[in-house]
Design a protein around this motif. Structure first.
Motif, PDB file in Angstrom:
ATOM      1  N   ALA A 305       0.828  -1.201   0.000  1.00 54.85           N
ATOM      2  CA  ALA A 305       0.000   0.000   0.000  1.00 54.85           C
ATOM      3  C   ALA A 305       0.860   1.247   0.000  1.00 54.85           C
ATOM      4  O   ALA A 305       2.062   1.204   0.288  1.00 54.85           O
ATOM      5  CB  ALA A 305      -0.918   0.001   1.226  1.00 54.85           C
ATOM      6  N   ASP A 306       0.216   2.373  -0.330  1.00 54.88           N
ATOM      7  CA  ASP A 306       0.864   3.664  -0.206  1.00 54.88           C
ATOM      8  C   ASP A 306       1.260   3.890   1.243  1.00 54.88           C
ATOM      9  O   ASP A 306       0.633   3.371   2.168  1.00 54.88           O
ATOM     10  CB  ASP A 306      -0.092   4.773  -0.660  1.00 54.88           C
ATOM     11  CG  ASP A 306      -1.407   4.742   0.101  1.00 54.88           C
ATOM     12  OD1 ASP A 306      -1.593   5.575   1.001  1.00 54.88           O
ATOM     13  OD2 ASP A 306      -2.247   3.867  -0.180  1.00 54.88           O
ATOM     14  N   TRP A 307       2.298   4.695   1.449  1.00 54.42           N
ATOM     15  CA  TRP A 307       2.778   4.908   2.813  1.00 54.42           C
ATOM     16  C   TRP A 307       3.008   6.394   3.064  1.00 54.42           C
ATOM     17  O   TRP A 307       2.082   7.098   3.427  1.00 54.42           O
ATOM     18  CB  TRP A 307       4.036   4.074   3.055  1.00 54.42           C
ATOM     19  CG  TRP A 307       4.395   3.940   4.497  1.00 54.42           C
ATOM     20  CD1 TRP A 307       5.562   4.328   5.098  1.00 54.42           C
ATOM     21  CD2 TRP A 307       3.587   3.383   5.543  1.00 54.42           C
ATOM     22  NE1 TRP A 307       5.531   4.048   6.439  1.00 54.42           N
ATOM     23  CE2 TRP A 307       4.330   3.460   6.743  1.00 54.42           C
ATOM     24  CE3 TRP A 307       2.311   2.839   5.583  1.00 54.42           C
ATOM     25  CZ2 TRP A 307       3.838   3.024   7.967  1.00 54.42           C
ATOM     26  CZ3 TRP A 307       1.813   2.392   6.801  1.00 54.42           C
ATOM     27  CH2 TRP A 307       2.576   2.488   7.972  1.00 54.42           C
ATOM     28  N   LEU A 308       4.215   6.907   2.858  1.00 63.68           N
ATOM     29  CA  LEU A 308       4.482   8.314   3.147  1.00 63.68           C
ATOM     30  C   LEU A 308       3.913   9.200   2.040  1.00 63.68           C
ATOM     31  O   LEU A 308       4.218   9.010   0.868  1.00 63.68           O
ATOM     32  CB  LEU A 308       5.991   8.550   3.269  1.00 63.68           C
ATOM     33  CG  LEU A 308       6.400   9.983   3.612  1.00 63.68           C
ATOM     34  CD1 LEU A 308       6.099  10.291   5.077  1.00 63.68           C
ATOM     35  CD2 LEU A 308       7.877  10.213   3.302  1.00 63.68           C
ATOM     36  N   TRP A 309       3.090  10.169   2.430  1.00 60.95           N
ATOM     37  CA  TRP A 309       2.577  11.180   1.508  1.00 60.95           C
ATOM     38  C   TRP A 309       3.344  12.474   1.739  1.00 60.95           C
ATOM     39  O   TRP A 309       3.645  12.843   2.875  1.00 60.95           O
ATOM     40  CB  TRP A 309       1.082  11.411   1.728  1.00 60.95           C
ATOM     41  CG  TRP A 309       0.217  10.270   1.257  1.00 60.95           C
ATOM     42  CD1 TRP A 309       0.279   8.975   1.668  1.00 60.95           C
ATOM     43  CD2 TRP A 309      -0.829  10.344   0.290  1.00 60.95           C
ATOM     44  NE1 TRP A 309      -0.669   8.223   1.018  1.00 60.95           N
ATOM     45  CE2 TRP A 309      -1.372   9.037   0.168  1.00 60.95           C
ATOM     46  CE3 TRP A 309      -1.378  11.369  -0.477  1.00 60.95           C
ATOM     47  CZ2 TRP A 309      -2.423   8.742  -0.693  1.00 60.95           C
ATOM     48  CZ3 TRP A 309      -2.437  11.079  -1.337  1.00 60.95           C
ATOM     49  CH2 TRP A 309      -2.949   9.774  -1.444  1.00 60.95           C
ATOM     50  N   VAL A 310       3.656  13.164   0.633  1.00 65.08           N
ATOM     51  CA  VAL A 310       4.451  14.389   0.692  1.00 65.08           C
ATOM     52  C   VAL A 310       3.690  15.516   0.012  1.00 65.08           C
ATOM     53  O   VAL A 310       2.982  15.309  -0.978  1.00 65.08           O
ATOM     54  CB  VAL A 310       5.826  14.175   0.018  1.00 65.08           C
ATOM     55  CG1 VAL A 310       6.573  15.497  -0.156  1.00 65.08           C
ATOM     56  CG2 VAL A 310       6.675  13.198   0.836  1.00 65.08           C
ATOM     57  N   ARG A 311       3.849  16.722   0.569  1.00 59.20           N
ATOM     58  CA  ARG A 311       3.277  17.931  -0.023  1.00 59.20           C
ATOM     59  C   ARG A 311       4.422  18.931  -0.206  1.00 59.20           C
ATOM     60  O   ARG A 311       5.096  19.302   0.752  1.00 59.20           O
ATOM     61  CB  ARG A 311       2.229  18.508   0.925  1.00 59.20           C
ATOM     62  CG  ARG A 311       1.119  19.303   0.261  1.00 59.20           C
ATOM     63  CD  ARG A 311       1.499  20.717  -0.071  1.00 59.20           C
ATOM     64  NE  ARG A 311       0.283  21.395  -0.561  1.00 59.20           N
ATOM     65  CZ  ARG A 311       0.289  22.418  -1.369  1.00 59.20           C
ATOM     66  NH1 ARG A 311       1.437  22.913  -1.822  1.00 59.20           N
ATOM     67  NH2 ARG A 311      -0.847  22.972  -1.768  1.00 59.20           N
ATOM     68  N   ILE A 312       4.686  19.338  -1.437  1.00 62.03           N
ATOM     69  CA  ILE A 312       5.768  20.288  -1.702  1.00 62.03           C
ATOM     70  C   ILE A 312       5.314  21.694  -1.314  1.00 62.03           C
ATOM     71  O   ILE A 312       4.282  22.180  -1.788  1.00 62.03           O
ATOM     72  CB  ILE A 312       6.169  20.271  -3.192  1.00 62.03           C
ATOM     73  CG1 ILE A 312       6.556  18.859  -3.658  1.00 62.03           C
ATOM     74  CG2 ILE A 312       7.299  21.260  -3.448  1.00 62.03           C
ATOM     75  CD1 ILE A 312       7.841  18.339  -3.114  1.00 62.03           C
ATOM     76  N   LEU A 313       6.096  22.333  -0.451  1.00 59.00           N
ATOM     77  CA  LEU A 313       5.817  23.713  -0.048  1.00 59.00           C
ATOM     78  C   LEU A 313       6.749  24.711  -0.718  1.00 59.00           C
ATOM     79  O   LEU A 313       6.413  25.882  -0.858  1.00 59.00           O
ATOM     80  CB  LEU A 313       5.940  23.843   1.476  1.00 59.00           C
ATOM     81  CG  LEU A 313       4.937  23.033   2.302  1.00 59.00           C
ATOM     82  CD1 LEU A 313       5.299  23.088   3.778  1.00 59.00           C
ATOM     83  CD2 LEU A 313       3.514  23.538   2.080  1.00 59.00           C
ATOM     84  N   ASP A 314       7.924  24.259  -1.122  1.00 60.40           N
ATOM     85  CA  ASP A 314       8.903  25.121  -1.781  1.00 60.40           C
ATOM     86  C   ASP A 314       9.513  24.327  -2.933  1.00 60.40           C
ATOM     87  O   ASP A 314      10.402  23.485  -2.725  1.00 60.40           O
ATOM     88  CB  ASP A 314       9.984  25.546  -0.776  1.00 60.40           C
ATOM     89  CG  ASP A 314      10.936  26.603  -1.324  1.00 60.40           C
ATOM     90  OD1 ASP A 314      11.245  26.558  -2.532  1.00 60.40           O
ATOM     91  OD2 ASP A 314      11.375  27.468  -0.539  1.00 60.40           O
ATOM     92  N   VAL A 315       9.039  24.578  -4.141  1.00 60.46           N
ATOM     93  CA  VAL A 315       9.468  23.802  -5.305  1.00 60.46           C
ATOM     94  C   VAL A 315      10.961  23.971  -5.550  1.00 60.46           C
ATOM     95  O   VAL A 315      11.675  22.998  -5.814  1.00 60.46           O
ATOM     96  CB  VAL A 315       8.659  24.208  -6.553  1.00 60.46           C
ATOM     97  CG1 VAL A 315       9.232  23.545  -7.810  1.00 60.46           C
ATOM     98  CG2 VAL A 315       7.187  23.837  -6.388  1.00 60.46           C
ATOM     99  N   VAL A 316      11.450  25.196  -5.468  1.00 56.01           N
ATOM    100  CA  VAL A 316      12.860  25.459  -5.767  1.00 56.01           C
ATOM    101  C   VAL A 316      13.761  24.679  -4.812  1.00 56.01           C
ATOM    102  O   VAL A 316      14.669  23.945  -5.229  1.00 56.01           O
ATOM    103  CB  VAL A 316      13.155  26.963  -5.692  1.00 56.01           C
ATOM    104  CG1 VAL A 316      14.665  27.220  -5.774  1.00 56.01           C
ATOM    105  CG2 VAL A 316      12.444  27.696  -6.818  1.00 56.01           C
ATOM    106  N   ARG A 317      13.523  24.787  -3.516  1.00 56.48           N
ATOM    107  CA  ARG A 317      14.390  24.117  -2.547  1.00 56.48           C
ATOM    108  C   ARG A 317      14.237  22.599  -2.608  1.00 56.48           C
ATOM    109  O   ARG A 317      15.207  21.860  -2.413  1.00 56.48           O
ATOM    110  CB  ARG A 317      14.091  24.637  -1.143  1.00 56.48           C
ATOM    111  CG  ARG A 317      14.548  26.067  -0.935  1.00 56.48           C
ATOM    112  CD  ARG A 317      14.002  26.631   0.360  1.00 56.48           C
ATOM    113  NE  ARG A 317      14.558  25.956   1.523  1.00 56.48           N
ATOM    114  CZ  ARG A 317      13.989  25.989   2.725  1.00 56.48           C
ATOM    115  NH1 ARG A 317      12.850  26.630   2.916  1.00 56.48           N
ATOM    116  NH2 ARG A 317      14.554  25.356   3.737  1.00 56.48           N
TER     117      ARG A 317
END
Length: 418
Positions: A305-317
């Motif tokens: 199954a899927d596990w860690l979900w990520v949300r990008i807050l700073d695309v450049v970094r």
């Protein structure tokens, strides 16, 4: 359509509101809503009130949300500051009123202002978090090994490489574990930092009545030079069928810095007298375990199954923090409905250096910020997302180039639940 109610107050909780917040959390997770003094004392010792949100209706807490500081390993070993989200709940009587949306917006806005590069969470349900810009960035697999079928040497008594396995006490784990885990974390994209409290909970120094402490076995692998290279925690049930042993060893966690340590720990688990099954716990999908067995079919996948979900807050970094195997440039149009990190960016990779800058050049790929998060740790294929209609190729060949840049030879993995 039910509209959000403006009389529901979403805000950080005060110290006096911790018991009510815990009651709401227990209710949302379908646990007994009762709150003990020990539970209040424990929560009060580690939550940050400024990052612990409650939704209040008439003074009663009906929604919970908490975040904390975390470090996440990017591709190549660099770490980025992450806003780790947990304890999310909305009471069943208050669904579909925009409560989670308001709590999420407040927390992500604060994380962006704080300078966090990403936000992370483990999703209880798949459909919830995509609309907030999160994408599944790592997956996990659990195997159950049928030990008699595995074909292992029944005379195995320890590593043949000069190393050794010892059973240790929980005090040893608290002493040796954090440094070992840091070495593991720095080498594995998707791995996250562990707090001191994590080690206290896992070794029984902190425990609650709601989850009675039962001490597991702790095994440590030391190399021929005496260096600690692996560690595992596991429990065994007490089961016999018709005077025959039928014990299952259930792995709570297993970490290793070398293949030799990983091999030795798995062989140890599969060679314990009376153990006929080994449940691996949450492992990376490309784990070595099945292929350490003479008969890999003895390791049956019981969960994937899927596990860690990520949300990008700073695309450049985020894009500059990781490494890339190839070279090239790519212009990305990132769509972010929340307005936190959308825009057009040019990623340029040359040698060991990567730069990402805002640009007005024509986009070559268009994608949602959630799909960028899915791609960021290198586990997903851009070509597959194009085929699924989730990424749009604005220039022929751009998806293939993106795959060459973003995909990684090994799969990312997060060993932890939080």
């Amino acid at each position: 359509m039910t509209r959000p109610r403006s009389d529901i107050d979403v805000r950080p909780i005060g110290e006096a509101e911790i018991p009510d917040w815990i009651r709401a959390l227990n209710t949302g997770f379908l646990r007994s809503p009762g709150v003990s003094e020990d539970e209040v004392a424990d929560r009060s010792s580690y939550i940050e009130p400024a990052r612990t949100l409650g939704a209040f209706d008439g003074g009663r807490c009906v929604g919970t949300f908490r975040s904390f500081e975390q470090r996440l390993t990017a591709v190549g070993g660099a770490e980025v500051p992450a806003d780790a989200i947990t304890n999310v709940s909305v009471t069943a009587t208050h669904r579909r009123r925009g409560i989670l949306t308001r709590m999420m917006a407040e927390d992500l806005g604060a994380a962006k202002e704080r300078g966090d590069v990403v936000a992370t969470l483990i999703a209880a349900e798949y459909p919830i978090y995509g609309r907030y810009g999160f994408g599944p960035a790592t997956w996990m697999t659990e195997w159950t090994v049928d030990v008699p079928r595995a074909g292992l040497d029944p005379r195995w008594a320890g590593p043949a490489d000069g190393g050794r396995i010892d059973l240790v006490d929980r005090e040893d784990v608290r002493k040796l574990g954090p440094e070992l885990h840091e070495r593991v974390r720095r080498a594995r994209p998707g791995a996250v930092s562990r707090t001191e409290r994590w080690w206290q909970v896992e070794t029984g120094a902190v425990h609650l009545d709601r989850a009675p402490w039962v001490e597991p076995f702790f095994a440590v692998y030391r190399s021929a030079t005496g260096e600690v290279e692996g560690m595992a925690a596991y429990k065994c049930d007490d089961r016999w069928d018709d005077k025959q042993p039928a014990e299952t060893a259930k792995v709570r966690w297993l970490i290793a810095t070398t293949p030799a340590a990983e091999r030795a720990l798995w062989l140890h688990l599969c060679s314990i007298d009376w153990v006929t099954k080994v449940r691996s716990g949450w492992r990376g999908p490309d784990d070595l375990l099945p292929f350490l067995l003479p008969d890999p079919r003895a390791a049956r996948i019981t969960t994937h199954a899927d596990w860690l979900w990520v949300r990008i807050l700073d695309v450049v970094r985020a894009l500059e923090a990781r490494t890339y195997d190839g070279e090239g440039s790519l212009v990305l149009e990132v769509v972010d409905r929340a307005g936190l990190s959308g825009g057009r960016y040019r990623l340029e990779v040359a040698g060991a250096e990567a730069s990402c800058t805002a640009t007005d050049r024509a986009a070559e790929l268009t994608l949602d910020v959630a799909d960028l998060a899915t791609l960021w740790l290198g586990d997903e294929s851009v070509l597959r997302l194009v085929a699924l209609g989730r990424v749009w190729e604005e220039r022929a060949g751009a998806a293939r180039m993106a795959d060459a840049l973003l995909r990684t030879p090994g799969r990312p993995w997060c060993p932890d639940m939080f």
